[in-house]
Write a protein that holds these residues in place. Structure first.
Motif, mmCIF file in Angstrom:
data_model
loop_
_atom_site.group_PDB
_atom_site.id
_atom_site.type_symbol
_atom_site.label_atom_id
_atom_site.label_comp_id
_atom_site.label_asym_id
_atom_site.label_seq_id
_atom_site.Cartn_x
_atom_site.Cartn_y
_atom_site.Cartn_z
ATOM 1 N N PRO A 17 0.657 -10.878 14.905
ATOM 2 C CA PRO A 17 0.225 -9.731 15.614
ATOM 3 C C PRO A 17 -0.663 -8.899 15.061
ATOM 4 N N ASN A 18 -1.214 -7.836 15.276
ATOM 5 C CA ASN A 18 -1.991 -6.860 14.801
ATOM 6 C C ASN A 18 -1.104 -6.031 13.609
ATOM 7 N N GLY A 19 -1.716 -6.204 12.494
ATOM 8 C CA GLY A 19 -1.010 -5.323 11.517
ATOM 9 C C GLY A 19 -0.201 -6.317 10.615
ATOM 10 N N ALA A 20 0.020 -7.469 11.204
ATOM 11 C CA ALA A 20 0.951 -8.610 10.541
ATOM 12 C C ALA A 20 0.778 -8.945 8.967
ATOM 13 N N GLY A 21 -0.490 -8.881 8.565
ATOM 14 C CA GLY A 21 -0.829 -8.982 7.113
ATOM 15 C C GLY A 21 -1.799 -10.031 6.916
ATOM 16 N N LYS A 22 -2.456 -10.389 7.943
ATOM 17 C CA LYS A 22 -3.556 -11.429 8.002
ATOM 18 C C LYS A 22 -4.628 -11.290 6.996
ATOM 19 N N THR A 23 -5.270 -10.233 7.325
ATOM 20 C CA THR A 23 -6.263 -9.814 6.650
ATOM 21 C C THR A 23 -6.144 -9.570 5.104
ATOM 22 N N THR A 24 -5.169 -8.886 4.823
ATOM 23 C CA THR A 24 -4.671 -8.752 3.578
ATOM 24 C C THR A 24 -4.344 -9.970 2.632
ATOM 25 N N ASN A 55 -6.409 -14.707 16.558
ATOM 26 C CA ASN A 55 -5.264 -13.937 17.604
ATOM 27 C C ASN A 55 -5.542 -15.035 18.736
ATOM 28 N N PHE A 108 0.863 -1.150 -0.095
ATOM 29 C CA PHE A 108 0.081 0.013 0.032
ATOM 30 C C PHE A 108 0.842 1.089 -0.089
ATOM 31 N N ARG A 138 4.218 0.946 1.906
ATOM 32 C CA ARG A 138 4.178 0.048 3.106
ATOM 33 C C ARG A 138 3.899 -1.083 2.451
ATOM 34 N N ALA A 146 2.541 -4.792 3.109
ATOM 35 C CA ALA A 146 1.618 -5.338 4.081
ATOM 36 C C ALA A 146 2.014 -6.767 3.985
HETATM 37 N N1 LIG Z 1 -6.222 -0.347 2.540
HETATM 38 C C1 LIG Z 1 -5.126 -0.235 3.365
HETATM 39 N N2 LIG Z 1 -4.282 1.111 3.076
HETATM 40 C C2 LIG Z 1 -3.204 1.191 3.555
HETATM 41 N N3 LIG Z 1 -2.613 0.262 4.423
HETATM 42 C C3 LIG Z 1 -3.331 -0.748 4.610
HETATM 43 C C4 LIG Z 1 -4.507 -1.145 4.130
HETATM 44 N N4 LIG Z 1 -4.975 -2.373 4.797
HETATM 45 C C5 LIG Z 1 -3.827 -2.856 5.272
HETATM 46 N N5 LIG Z 1 -3.021 -1.932 5.635
HETATM 47 C C6 LIG Z 1 -1.522 -2.112 6.279
HETATM 48 O O1 LIG Z 1 -1.299 -3.192 6.064
HETATM 49 C C7 LIG Z 1 -0.572 -3.934 7.026
HETATM 50 C C8 LIG Z 1 -1.265 -5.310 7.209
HETATM 51 O O2 LIG Z 1 -2.833 -5.073 7.664
HETATM 52 P P1 LIG Z 1 -3.642 -6.289 7.887
HETATM 53 O O3 LIG Z 1 -4.912 -5.651 8.121
HETATM 54 O O4 LIG Z 1 -3.550 -7.241 6.762
HETATM 55 O O5 LIG Z 1 -3.061 -7.057 9.193
HETATM 56 P P2 LIG Z 1 -3.696 -8.065 10.257
HETATM 57 O O6 LIG Z 1 -2.802 -9.208 10.415
HETATM 58 O O7 LIG Z 1 -5.051 -8.453 9.490
HETATM 59 O O8 LIG Z 1 -3.986 -7.272 11.655
HETATM 60 P P3 LIG Z 1 -5.247 -7.266 12.783
HETATM 61 O O9 LIG Z 1 -4.772 -8.512 13.395
HETATM 62 O O10 LIG Z 1 -5.150 -5.894 13.354
HETATM 63 O O11 LIG Z 1 -6.531 -7.434 11.892
HETATM 64 C C9 LIG Z 1 -0.951 -3.110 8.238
HETATM 65 O O12 LIG Z 1 0.323 -2.291 8.473
HETATM 66 C C10 LIG Z 1 -2.035 -2.020 7.890
HETATM 67 O O13 LIG Z 1 -1.992 -0.744 8.275
#
Ligand SMILES: Nc1ncnc2c1ncn2[C@@H]1O[C@H](COP(=O)(O)OP(=O)(O)OP(=O)(O)O)[C@@H](O)[C@H]1O
Length: 241
Positions: A36-43, A190, A12, A15, A17
């Motif tokens: 952890p939060n922000g690790a990239g799971k949802t992406t 988590n 992104f 950054r 992800a």
């Molecule tokens: N649409 C977006 N625009 C910019 N940055 C993004 C976007 N979506 C995710 N990110 C960034 O990408 C990184 C991974 O985010 P992601 O949501 O995949 O993490 P996660 O492991 O699912 O976290 P959580 O456990 O908090 O849900 C983070 O740094 C987040 O800020």
């Protein structure tokens, strides 16, 4: 393989992800994606579900390339998101909701009733099928979501935090049902106890990269620790949040 990714990545702006993620899921396997939060799971999940294009690398889901054949990927997967469905559904019974969703999932009309009854049974809701969803407990609502994700008989079910916010007893109940669904499952969580009890294999990611992968027992054994919390801490430097 049900899922095969090769150096899958997503940025992104500046950054990163998800960074060159490679992992696989075999038929019937329950694989946990931890981090952890922000690790990239949802992406990662959103790329596999074709809701977000990848920036680099490739992935095949149920034999279909996420880039070349997103429609076929979508037909092959069920995706149960974190948040519960919109409020409107609360005024329906569980059976009505399942039947409406079956139509949305293009289940042939003559099969809708039978398919809805089948998935409600899989998650133990037959007895409560004609009760209003608003009278369901949080755990029952989650089980209804699981059921709806299975209406079109997907080969892969993607679950994002399936027991978030549930009490211990309801969580155990949801786990029991996930175990017996008989489809491959990719589960982001988590909760370390959830990963330990439910998953055949785990991939731990941090800053978008794989930092460890293996069965829960292998991961603990490799480090000589007793709990997945310790495994998580050792690999990510962070306590489970
Ligand atoms: N649409 C977006 N625009 C910019 N940055 C993004 C976007 N979506 C995710 N990110 C960034 O990408 C990184 C991974 O985010 P992601 O949501 O995949 O993490 P996660 O492991 O699912 O976290 P959580 O456990 O908090 O849900 C983070 O740094 C987040 O800020």
């Amino acid at each position: 393989m049900i899922v095969e990714t090769e150096a899958l990545g997503r940025t992104f702006g500046e950054r990163t992800a998800v960074d060159a993620l490679t992992f696989h899921i075999a038929p019937g396997e329950i694989v946990g994606l931890l981090g952890p939060n922000g690790a990239g799971k949802t992406t990662t999940i959103r790329m596999l579900a074709t809701l977000l294009p990848a920036s680099s690398g490739t992935a095949r889901v149920c034999g279909h390339d996420i880039r070349d054949d997103p429609d076929a990927v979508r037909r092959s997967i069920g995706y149960v998101m974190q948040q519960v469905s919109p409020m409107g559904y609360y005024l329906l019974t569980g059976r009505e909701k399942a039947e409406i969703e079956a139509s949305l999932y293009h289940v042939p009309r003559r099969r809708v009733k039978e398919r809805a009854a089948e998935v409600l049974d899989l998650v133990g809701l037959t007895e409560h099928a004609d009760q209003l969803v608003q009278e369901y407990s949080g755990g029952m609502q989650k089980r209804l979501e699981l059921a709806c994700g299975l209406l079109h008989r997907p080969e892969l079910l993607i679950l994002d935090e399936p027991t978030l916010g549930l009490d211990v007893q309801s969580r155990h109940h949801v786990w029991e049902h996930i175990r017996t669904l008989g489809v491959a499952v990719l589960l982001a969580t988590n909760y370390m106890d959830e990963a330990d009890r439910l998953c055949d294999r785990l991939t731990i990611i941090d800053h978008g990269r794989t930092v460890a992968t293996g069965t829960p027992a292998e991961l603990k054994e490799a480090l000589g620790v007793l709990t997945l919390d310790d495994v998580f801490l050792a690999h990510t430097g962070r306590e489970v949040s």
